[in-house]
Scaffold this motif. Structure first.
Motif, PDB file in Angstrom:
ATOM      1  N   ALA A  94      -7.859 -60.781-114.085  1.00 53.82           N
ATOM      2  CA  ALA A  94      -8.904 -60.069-113.634  1.00 53.82           C
ATOM      3  C   ALA A  94      -9.715 -59.305-114.940  1.00 53.82           C
ATOM      4  CB  ALA A  94      -8.531 -58.925-112.680  1.00 53.82           C
ATOM      5  N   GLU A 125      -6.372 -63.177-105.012  1.00 54.77           N
ATOM      6  CA  GLU A 125      -6.714 -61.817-104.861  1.00 54.77           C
ATOM      7  C   GLU A 125      -7.186 -61.166-106.174  1.00 54.77           C
ATOM      8  OE1 GLU A 125      -4.131 -57.798-103.838  1.00 54.77           O
ATOM      9  OE2 GLU A 125      -2.803 -59.797-103.876  1.00 54.77           O
ATOM     10  N   GLY A 129     -10.859 -59.833-106.384  1.00 55.69           N
ATOM     11  CA  GLY A 129     -10.994 -58.555-107.039  1.00 55.69           C
ATOM     12  C   GLY A 129     -11.957 -58.325-108.272  1.00 55.69           C
ATOM     13  N   ASP A 132     -15.507 -58.961-107.096  1.00 49.17           N
ATOM     14  CA  ASP A 132     -16.171 -57.810-106.512  1.00 49.17           C
ATOM     15  C   ASP A 132     -16.485 -56.436-107.665  1.00 49.17           C
ATOM     16  OD1 ASP A 132     -15.953 -58.862-104.131  1.00 49.17           O
ATOM     17  OD2 ASP A 132     -13.831 -57.837-103.499  1.00 49.17           O
TER      18      ASP A 132
END
Length: 254
Positions: A94, A125, A129, A132
């Motif tokens: 991420a 996931e 994330g 977003d």
């Protein structure tokens, strides 16, 4: 317009692009076990094929697609016990994705599209994330068509939709189409069908390939793979990526 490759450009080449219509495409895959017949970078190979096919379509719409180097390291916990698999944390993925987006945004690039071919749930996931978070910044549009979700997955092959598709016919076909010389075909043609749905096993609580029923790190029917199917699937994947970008950026009629 053409499909640009970021490593081939100079900084002045980048600044000369029509940045408001430039889409950076990031292929994302894993380095992990894919049976005894496919290379560890199978997901990366598929993601790059998707990115290139999607980029060509976006170029045909008058956009400036720029292909980034593929990201080959990501959460791969389901294959972590198999030698050669590289398993990194969700936070690492991420953070890296958002940092890449920050650099692209600083250059004035309008959009980042993720061409993903790895479906570990922790990985997905983390991707969602990060996307977003990028979109929440308001400075750049990030697009991630997740083919494990509707409507995209319904366009792919029957094996993919069954969930029994790790290193099986679906993935093997694409690698055959892209780099046949790296496939252990003699082994592949002798492998028995493993119809266990990996996605169902995950939903039932399995935490790795062995527990899910894939002792040799494959699910599906490797022996059924063909380069012809692979070429067709690559075009479908490219269409999915391009359509998602065009919809997100409202560029269809411009």
């Amino acid at each position: 317009m053409t499909l640009h490759r970021l490593p081939d450009l100079t900084w002045e080449d980048v600044s000369a692009l029509d940045l408001a219509r430039t889409v950076a495409i990031l292929p994302v895959g894993a380095t992990e076990a894919h049976g005894p017949h496919l290379p560890l970078d199978t997901d990366v190979t598929i993601a790059v094929a998707m990115a290139e096919a999607g980029g060509r379509r976006l170029s045909a719409h008058g956009l400036e697609p720029v292909l980034l180097d593929a990201l080959p390291y990501t959460p791969a916990g389901f294959a972590a016990t198999f030698p050669g698999t590289i398993d990194v944390s969700a936070g690492t993925l991420a953070a890296l994705l958002t940092d890449i987006a920050t650099s692209l945004r600083r250059a004035g690039i309008a959009a980042l599209a993720v061409a993903n071919a790895h479906f570990d749930p922790t990985h997905l996931e983390a991707l969602h994330g990060a996307v977003d978070a990028i979109n929440g910044s308001g400075d750049m549009r990030a697009v991630f068509p997740d083919v494990t979700r509707r409507p995209w997955g319904g366009r792919l092959t029957a094996e993919f939709r069954s969930g029994a598709c790790h290193a099986g016919q679906y993935e093997g076909s694409i690698v055959l189409a892209r780099s046949r010389e790296r496939v252990r075909e003699e082994i592949m043609r002798e492998l028995r069908d493993n119809p266990v749905s990996l996605s169902s096993a995950i939903a039932d609580g399995a935490q790795d390939f062995v527990a899910a029923g894939g002792a040799r790190a494959y699910f599906g029917n490797p022996a059924g793979a063909t380069a012809e199917e692979g070429r067709d699937t690559i075009e479908v994947l490219g269409g999915i990526l391009a359509e998602a970008v065009l919809e997100a950026m409202a560029w269809e009629n411009t």
